[in-house]
Scaffold this motif. Structure first.
Motif, short mmCIF file in Angstrom:
data_model
loop_
_atom_site.label_atom_id
_atom_site.label_comp_id
_atom_site.label_asym_id
_atom_site.label_seq_id
_atom_site.Cartn_x
_atom_site.Cartn_y
_atom_site.Cartn_z
N LEU A 190 1.09 -0.95 0.27
CA LEU A 190 0.32 -0.13 -0.31
C LEU A 190 0.85 1.59 -0.07
O LEU A 190 0.77 2.35 -0.77
N THR A 191 1.99 0.96 0.55
CA THR A 191 2.69 2.28 0.12
C THR A 191 3.55 2.33 -0.70
O THR A 191 4.33 3.23 -0.98
N LEU A 192 3.55 1.28 -1.75
CA LEU A 192 3.49 1.53 -3.14
C LEU A 192 3.32 2.13 -3.94
O LEU A 192 1.87 2.76 -4.13
N PRO A 193 3.99 3.43 -4.93
CA PRO A 193 3.10 4.14 -5.58
C PRO A 193 2.07 3.38 -6.64
O PRO A 193 2.93 2.32 -7.62
N ILE A 194 0.76 3.90 -6.92
CA ILE A 194 -0.29 3.09 -7.80
C ILE A 194 0.41 3.48 -9.41
O ILE A 194 0.01 2.60 -9.91
N ASP A 195 1.10 4.54 -9.64
CA ASP A 195 1.68 4.55 -11.20
C ASP A 195 2.86 3.33 -11.52
O ASP A 195 3.07 3.42 -12.95
N LEU A 196 3.23 2.98 -10.63
CA LEU A 196 4.18 1.67 -10.54
C LEU A 196 3.31 0.77 -11.26
O LEU A 196 4.02 -0.06 -12.43
N LEU A 197 2.32 0.66 -11.31
CA LEU A 197 1.42 -0.86 -11.70
C LEU A 197 0.95 -0.02 -13.47
O LEU A 197 0.66 -0.62 -13.95
N LYS A 198 0.44 0.87 -13.06
CA LYS A 198 0.58 1.90 -14.95
C LYS A 198 0.69 1.85 -15.62
O LYS A 198 1.33 1.71 -16.62
N ALA A 199 2.53 2.25 -15.00
CA ALA A 199 3.61 2.42 -15.44
C ALA A 199 4.51 0.90 -16.75
O ALA A 199 4.50 0.14 -17.37
N ALA A 200 3.69 0.26 -15.45
CA ALA A 200 4.06 -1.00 -16.16
C ALA A 200 3.32 -2.02 -17.01
O ALA A 200 2.94 -2.53 -17.90
N ARG A 201 1.63 -1.72 -16.92
CA ARG A 201 0.89 -1.64 -17.69
C ARG A 201 1.24 -1.18 -19.21
O ARG A 201 1.21 -1.50 -20.14
N MET A 202 1.43 0.10 -19.74
CA MET A 202 2.12 0.23 -20.12
C MET A 202 2.70 0.60 -21.22
O MET A 202 3.57 0.06 -22.73
N ASP A 213 9.78 -8.43 -11.05
CA ASP A 213 10.85 -7.96 -11.40
C ASP A 213 10.46 -5.93 -10.39
O ASP A 213 11.54 -5.50 -11.06
N ILE A 214 9.44 -5.71 -10.14
CA ILE A 214 9.27 -4.56 -10.10
C ILE A 214 8.59 -4.53 -8.54
O ILE A 214 9.41 -4.34 -7.12
N VAL A 215 7.66 -4.98 -8.01
CA VAL A 215 7.46 -5.70 -6.83
C VAL A 215 8.64 -6.21 -5.68
O VAL A 215 8.28 -6.00 -4.72
N LEU A 216 8.42 -7.36 -6.19
CA LEU A 216 9.72 -8.13 -5.22
C LEU A 216 10.86 -7.30 -4.79
O LEU A 216 11.33 -7.76 -3.31
N PRO A 217 11.60 -6.54 -5.97
CA PRO A 217 12.80 -5.84 -5.59
C PRO A 217 12.65 -4.57 -4.25
O PRO A 217 12.92 -4.84 -3.43
N LEU A 218 11.48 -4.34 -4.98
CA LEU A 218 11.37 -2.95 -3.36
C LEU A 218 10.38 -3.85 -2.19
O LEU A 218 10.75 -2.89 -1.25
N SER A 219 9.87 -5.06 -2.10
CA SER A 219 9.86 -5.37 -1.36
C SER A 219 10.90 -6.54 -0.08
O SER A 219 10.43 -7.00 0.50
N ARG A 220 11.71 -6.11 -0.63
CA ARG A 220 12.90 -6.89 0.04
C ARG A 220 13.27 -7.05 1.08
O ARG A 220 13.71 -7.76 2.58
N SER A 221 13.61 -5.32 2.27
CA SER A 221 13.60 -5.18 3.41
C SER A 221 11.98 -6.02 4.57
O SER A 221 12.55 -6.82 5.14
N SER A 222 10.96 -6.19 3.79
CA SER A 222 10.43 -6.69 4.88
C SER A 222 10.26 -7.88 4.13
O SER A 222 9.89 -9.27 4.98
N PHE A 223 11.00 -8.11 3.49
CA PHE A 223 10.78 -10.04 3.19
C PHE A 223 11.83 -10.62 3.86
O PHE A 223 11.76 -11.95 4.52
N ALA A 224 12.82 -9.67 3.83
CA ALA A 224 14.08 -10.43 5.26
C ALA A 224 13.60 -10.22 6.22
O ALA A 224 14.03 -10.71 7.53
#
Length: 305
Positions: A190-202, A213-224
């Motif tokens: 929920l803290t990730l910008p929604i524009d990331l999803l729109k840009a990925a769709r484009m 490719d996008i969500v998992l790298p940005l969530s590596r701290s939470s994953f760890a």
């Protein structure tokens, strides 16, 4: 802003010092007791001064007990449950946040309900399920009357049986049913910008590519952070491994450590051996915390967007 005050600083440092002493004193007594001989403990009781038998007592752990094998079981259970919880929580949170459906809120509420019913509360029902995972199918066969038809054709009803007690899978699977990981990943997404999803769709990225490719790298701290917490929970779990493992070779290190205490009346426990076992068992979680501490803090405070 908190104003600087010398008296406030002194009080805060004193409180921190008391807290450090409160935490370190039992650890110090554990190490000093592990460094003494059994005869010394019988004669003098609690030892505040270190001895010279620490290496010998640790060697006895590896030669006279089953703790090395039980530590391997704990490593398998802790690593397997942590990896399964992280993967399942990541996928479920991704589906709840990015696949908006009417029932997403209901599913999330049901997942959070598992936090209200930890494994220690539902240990009896969990044991019944683990004793025969296919028992619900047998119940459906009986209720639907299919078992009666099967008995007429083959001479006896069908009773499926799959017992997972006293196995690594049986020790891991019930620990995975916990909703805290899904809640943690959902808050991160929920803290990730929604524009990331729109840009990925484009760019023509599908859901799987967007996730990996996008969500998992940005969530590596939470994953760890989640991996460390669930690994420690699996390593220190006591009640379920005690109930689900019936042989010493399948028990975990925490259960094996408790078994070092003799159960007979009048027997004096070998406290130096037990404390040496506690030192050995604590090495793995302490190493995990030391190596991944910065990821743990960053993941829990959600500072990395």
């Amino acid at each position: 802003m908190v104003e600087k005050s010398r008296s406030l600083t002194i009080v805060a440092n004193l409180i921190l010092l008391v807290g450090v002493l409160y935490i370190l004193t039992p650890i110090y007594l554990t190490v000093t007791t592990a460094s003494q001989s059994y005869e010394f403990m019988l004669a003098n009781g609690l030892a505040w001064v270190p001895g010279d038998r620490l290496v010998d007592n640790i060697a006895r752990i590896f030669t006279e007990t089953r703790l090395p094998l039980q530590m391997l079981n704990s490593l398998i259970v802790a690593f397997g449950s942590a990896l399964a919880i992280c993967a399942l929580s990541f996928i479920s949170a991704f589906a709840i946040v990015y696949f908006r459906r009417r029932w997403a809120g209901v599913v999330f509420a049901l997942i959070l309900a598992s936090i209200m019913l930890p494994l220690d509360v539902r240990v009896i029902t969990t044991y019944q399920v683990a004793a025969n995972v296919l028992a619900p199918i047998n119940g459906l066969l009986d209720i639907s009357g299919l078992n009666g038809l099967i008995a007429q054709i083959f001479g006896e009803p069908l009773h499926l049986h799959w017992r997972i007690l006293n196995t690594h899978f049986g020790l891991i699977a019930p620990l995975v049913a916990h909703g805290m990981g899904t809640f943690l990943f959902r808050q991160t997404f929920l803290t990730l910008p929604i524009d990331l999803l729109k840009a990925a769709r484009m760019d023509g990225a599908g859901p799987l590519r967007f996730m990996f490719d996008i969500v998992l790298p940005l969530s590596r701290s939470s994953f760890a952070a989640l991996f460390v917490l669930t690994f420690l929970a699996g390593w220190t779990s006591y009640l379920w491994p005690l109930v689900a493992s019936s042989t010493p070779d399948m028990q975990t290190a925490v259960v094996g450590l408790a078994k070092l205490n003799p159960g007979g009346d009048g027997e004096i426990p070998d406290f130096p051996l037990i404390m040496a076992g506690a030192v050995v068992v604590s090495i793995v979680p302490l190493t995990m915390i030391a190596l991944l501490q910065r990821f743990l803090v960053r993941g829990l405070v959600l500072t990395e967007k």
